[in-house]
Design a protein around this motif. Structure first.
Motif, PDB file in Angstrom:
ATOM      1  N   LEU A  95       0.852  -1.190   0.000  1.00 28.75           N
ATOM      2  CA  LEU A  95       0.000   0.000   0.000  1.00 28.75           C
ATOM      3  C   LEU A  95       0.886   1.238   0.000  1.00 28.75           C
ATOM      4  CD1 LEU A  95      -2.713   1.565   0.395  1.00 28.75           C
ATOM      5  CD2 LEU A  95      -2.413   1.186   2.869  1.00 28.75           C
ATOM      6  N   MET A  96       0.640   2.150  -0.947  1.00 31.27           N
ATOM      7  CA  MET A  96       1.406   3.401  -1.014  1.00 31.27           C
ATOM      8  C   MET A  96       0.470   4.598  -1.071  1.00 31.27           C
ATOM      9  SD  MET A  96       4.622   2.974  -3.628  1.00 31.27           S
ATOM     10  CE  MET A  96       5.825   1.655  -3.405  1.00 31.27           C
ATOM     11  N   SER A  97       0.790   5.615  -0.299  1.00 30.05           N
ATOM     12  CA  SER A  97       0.087   6.892  -0.366  1.00 30.05           C
ATOM     13  C   SER A  97       0.976   7.950   0.266  1.00 30.05           C
ATOM     14  CB  SER A  97      -1.250   6.828   0.380  1.00 30.05           C
ATOM     15  OG  SER A  97      -1.859   8.114   0.397  1.00 30.05           O
ATOM     16  N   ASP A  98       0.868   9.176  -0.236  1.00 25.40           N
ATOM     17  CA  ASP A  98       1.672  10.261   0.307  1.00 25.40           C
ATOM     18  C   ASP A  98       1.089  10.795   1.606  1.00 25.40           C
ATOM     19  OD1 ASP A  98       4.006  11.757  -0.004  1.00 25.40           O
ATOM     20  OD2 ASP A  98       2.908  13.486  -0.770  1.00 25.40           O
ATOM     21  N   SER A  99      -0.171  10.484   1.850  1.00 27.14           N
ATOM     22  CA  SER A  99      -0.873  10.984   3.032  1.00 27.14           C
ATOM     23  C   SER A  99      -0.860   9.943   4.150  1.00 27.14           C
ATOM     24  CB  SER A  99      -2.320  11.323   2.666  1.00 27.14           C
ATOM     25  OG  SER A  99      -3.126  11.452   3.820  1.00 27.14           O
ATOM     26  N   LEU A 100      -0.387  10.348   5.314  1.00 27.14           N
ATOM     27  CA  LEU A 100      -0.369   9.448   6.466  1.00 27.14           C
ATOM     28  C   LEU A 100      -1.781   9.007   6.828  1.00 27.14           C
ATOM     29  CD1 LEU A 100       1.251   8.080   8.705  1.00 27.14           C
ATOM     30  CD2 LEU A 100       1.026  10.174  10.055  1.00 27.14           C
ATOM     31  N   LEU A 101      -2.749   9.920   6.740  1.00 29.21           N
ATOM     32  CA  LEU A 101      -4.130   9.576   7.055  1.00 29.21           C
ATOM     33  C   LEU A 101      -4.688   8.570   6.050  1.00 29.21           C
ATOM     34  CD1 LEU A 101      -5.653  13.031   8.081  1.00 29.21           C
ATOM     35  CD2 LEU A 101      -5.068  11.107   9.573  1.00 29.21           C
ATOM     36  N   ASP A 102      -4.382   8.770   4.760  1.00 29.78           N
ATOM     37  CA  ASP A 102      -4.840   7.809   3.754  1.00 29.78           C
ATOM     38  C   ASP A 102      -4.203   6.446   3.961  1.00 29.78           C
ATOM     39  OD1 ASP A 102      -6.626   9.372   2.421  1.00 29.78           O
ATOM     40  OD2 ASP A 102      -5.322   9.857   0.741  1.00 29.78           O
ATOM     41  N   ARG A 103      -2.924   6.433   4.292  1.00 29.14           N
ATOM     42  CA  ARG A 103      -2.253   5.151   4.523  1.00 29.14           C
ATOM     43  C   ARG A 103      -2.912   4.400   5.671  1.00 29.14           C
ATOM     44  NH1 ARG A 103       2.573   8.092   3.652  1.00 29.14           N
ATOM     45  NH2 ARG A 103       3.185   8.026   5.853  1.00 29.14           N
ATOM     46  N   GLU A 104      -3.203   5.116   6.740  1.00 33.31           N
ATOM     47  CA  GLU A 104      -3.809   4.460   7.894  1.00 33.31           C
ATOM     48  C   GLU A 104      -5.239   4.018   7.590  1.00 33.31           C
ATOM     49  OE1 GLU A 104      -4.171   2.824  11.709  1.00 33.31           O
ATOM     50  OE2 GLU A 104      -2.472   3.334  10.419  1.00 33.31           O
ATOM     51  N   ALA A 105      -6.001   4.882   6.888  1.00 37.23           N
ATOM     52  CA  ALA A 105      -7.387   4.543   6.572  1.00 37.23           C
ATOM     53  C   ALA A 105      -7.465   3.325   5.653  1.00 37.23           C
ATOM     54  CB  ALA A 105      -8.079   5.740   5.921  1.00 37.23           C
ATOM     55  N   TYR A 106      -6.649   3.323   4.605  1.00 43.93           N
ATOM     56  CA  TYR A 106      -6.698   2.203   3.669  1.00 43.93           C
ATOM     57  C   TYR A 106      -6.058   0.956   4.251  1.00 43.93           C
ATOM     58  CZ  TYR A 106      -8.881   4.631  -0.172  1.00 43.93           C
ATOM     59  OH  TYR A 106      -9.803   5.273  -0.954  1.00 43.93           O
ATOM     60  N   ARG A 107      -5.110   1.115   5.145  1.00 41.87           N
ATOM     61  CA  ARG A 107      -4.554  -0.056   5.833  1.00 41.87           C
ATOM     62  C   ARG A 107      -5.656  -0.761   6.610  1.00 41.87           C
ATOM     63  NH1 ARG A 107      -3.109  -1.754  10.600  1.00 41.87           N
ATOM     64  NH2 ARG A 107      -3.651   0.223  11.609  1.00 41.87           N
ATOM     65  N   LEU A 108      -6.461   0.019   7.316  1.00 38.41           N
ATOM     66  CA  LEU A 108      -7.549  -0.560   8.102  1.00 38.41           C
ATOM     67  C   LEU A 108      -8.603  -1.198   7.192  1.00 38.41           C
ATOM     68  CD1 LEU A 108      -8.006   2.190  10.839  1.00 38.41           C
ATOM     69  CD2 LEU A 108      -7.077  -0.117  11.139  1.00 38.41           C
ATOM     70  N   VAL A 109      -8.949  -0.526   6.098  1.00 35.59           N
ATOM     71  CA  VAL A 109      -9.932  -1.084   5.166  1.00 35.59           C
ATOM     72  C   VAL A 109      -9.433  -2.397   4.588  1.00 35.59           C
ATOM     73  CG1 VAL A 109     -11.009  -0.761   2.898  1.00 35.59           C
ATOM     74  CG2 VAL A 109     -11.019   1.105   4.549  1.00 35.59           C
ATOM     75  N   LEU A 110      -8.181  -2.403   4.132  1.00 29.96           N
ATOM     76  CA  LEU A 110      -7.644  -3.589   3.485  1.00 29.96           C
ATOM     77  C   LEU A 110      -7.496  -4.755   4.449  1.00 29.96           C
ATOM     78  CD1 LEU A 110      -4.937  -1.929   1.214  1.00 29.96           C
ATOM     79  CD2 LEU A 110      -7.067  -2.984   0.455  1.00 29.96           C
ATOM     80  N   THR A 111      -6.997  -4.490   5.639  1.00 35.02           N
ATOM     81  CA  THR A 111      -6.724  -5.581   6.572  1.00 35.02           C
ATOM     82  C   THR A 111      -7.956  -5.995   7.372  1.00 35.02           C
ATOM     83  OG1 THR A 111      -5.963  -4.003   8.270  1.00 35.02           O
ATOM     84  CG2 THR A 111      -4.292  -4.953   6.799  1.00 35.02           C
ATOM     85  N   GLU A 112      -8.755  -5.018   7.818  1.00 36.64           N
ATOM     86  CA  GLU A 112      -9.889  -5.338   8.690  1.00 36.64           C
ATOM     87  C   GLU A 112     -11.161  -5.678   7.915  1.00 36.64           C
ATOM     88  OE1 GLU A 112      -9.503  -5.675  11.915  1.00 36.64           O
ATOM     89  OE2 GLU A 112      -7.388  -5.094  11.738  1.00 36.64           O
ATOM     90  N   LYS A 113     -11.434  -4.928   6.852  1.00 39.84           N
ATOM     91  CA  LYS A 113     -12.669  -5.139   6.091  1.00 39.84           C
ATOM     92  C   LYS A 113     -12.514  -6.206   5.009  1.00 39.84           C
ATOM     93  CE  LYS A 113     -15.479  -1.916   7.806  1.00 39.84           C
ATOM     94  NZ  LYS A 113     -16.847  -2.193   8.341  1.00 39.84           N
ATOM     95  N   LEU A 114     -11.388  -6.144   4.295  1.00 34.31           N
ATOM     96  CA  LEU A 114     -11.209  -7.029   3.144  1.00 34.31           C
ATOM     97  C   LEU A 114     -10.268  -8.192   3.418  1.00 34.31           C
ATOM     98  CD1 LEU A 114     -10.954  -4.357   0.298  1.00 34.31           C
ATOM     99  CD2 LEU A 114     -12.986  -5.414   1.301  1.00 34.31           C
TER     100      LEU A 114
END
Length: 218
Positions: free
Chosen positions: A16-35
């Protein structure tokens, strides 16, 4: 974790790559917890972070960004050199035609709009893992305009453009390197880059494309 620093685990095949720390954390949670996607690395776009992230040997890169900035283009160049079989899926909030064309010039393999929801993201990542392109409705044709046809040749460097017809005519990479007076490893890097820019998988597709576009004769 410091901004842009890569967090690496060798157990996952998705990065997972993003320049935004908030986006990285949000998508990390979506990918690992939801998907339930197992992440091998999470990072920004700095060259050091990208190189570190590639140590996890991912098969899929989920790149969260709206526009292909210079830093993102450089990151894509780096990952394409280090992981030739890496599938790059962009997750973006924009569908403007000029921006989609810009993404097409980057050699990505999939593009999903952020408003697609969890299920579409799940489908996109599953397709990426299988090596199949995935695009949200209405964007594929526009993205293809950024890299397809003879216009795609304009994206190539001088050396890549010189290498293209040699490979398309069936010359081995080693012989082509000798013809151009460059090292084999350099020619290999040019081949990888030109295939990515033209959105082609291998030399067979390259030969067919070159014949179709009139670059070489059948």
């Amino acid at each position: 974790m410091p901004t842009g620093t890569a967090h690496v685990s060798h157990s996952g095949q998705t990065c997972l790559m993003s320049d935004s720390l908030l986006d990285r954390e949000a998508y990390r949670l979506v990918l690992t917890e939801k998907l339930h996607v197992e992440l091998g690395a999470v990072c920004g776009f700095s060259p050091v972070a990208v190189w570190e992230a590639m140590r996890s040997k991912p098969r899929v890169l989920v790149l969260v960004a709206d526009r292909p900035s210079a830093a993102i283009r450089e990151a894509i160049e780096i990952v394409s050199r280090l992981r030739k079989d890496l599938f790059i899926l962009v997750v973006s909030g924009l569908s403007d035609e000029p921006i989609l064309r810009d993404w097409g010039r980057c050699g990505i393999h999939g593009y999903m709009l952020k408003d697609g929801g969890y299920q579409e993201l799940r489908t996109a990542i599953a397709a990426a893992g299988a090596g199949d392109p995935y695009y949200s409705a209405g964007v594929r044709q526009i993205i293809s305009k950024g890299s397809g046809g003879k216009d795609g040749v304009r994206l190539l460097s001088r050396r890549e453009a010189e290498l293209l017809p040699l490979l398309a005519r069936g010359m081995t990479l080693r012989d082509a390197a000798g013809e151009l007076g460059i090292a084999y490893k350099t020619a290999d890097a040019y081949r990888t880059s030109l295939l990515r820019k033209l959105r082609l998988k291998d030399r067979v597709e390259l030969a067919r494309w070159a014949i179709r576009e009139g670059i070489v004769e059948a």
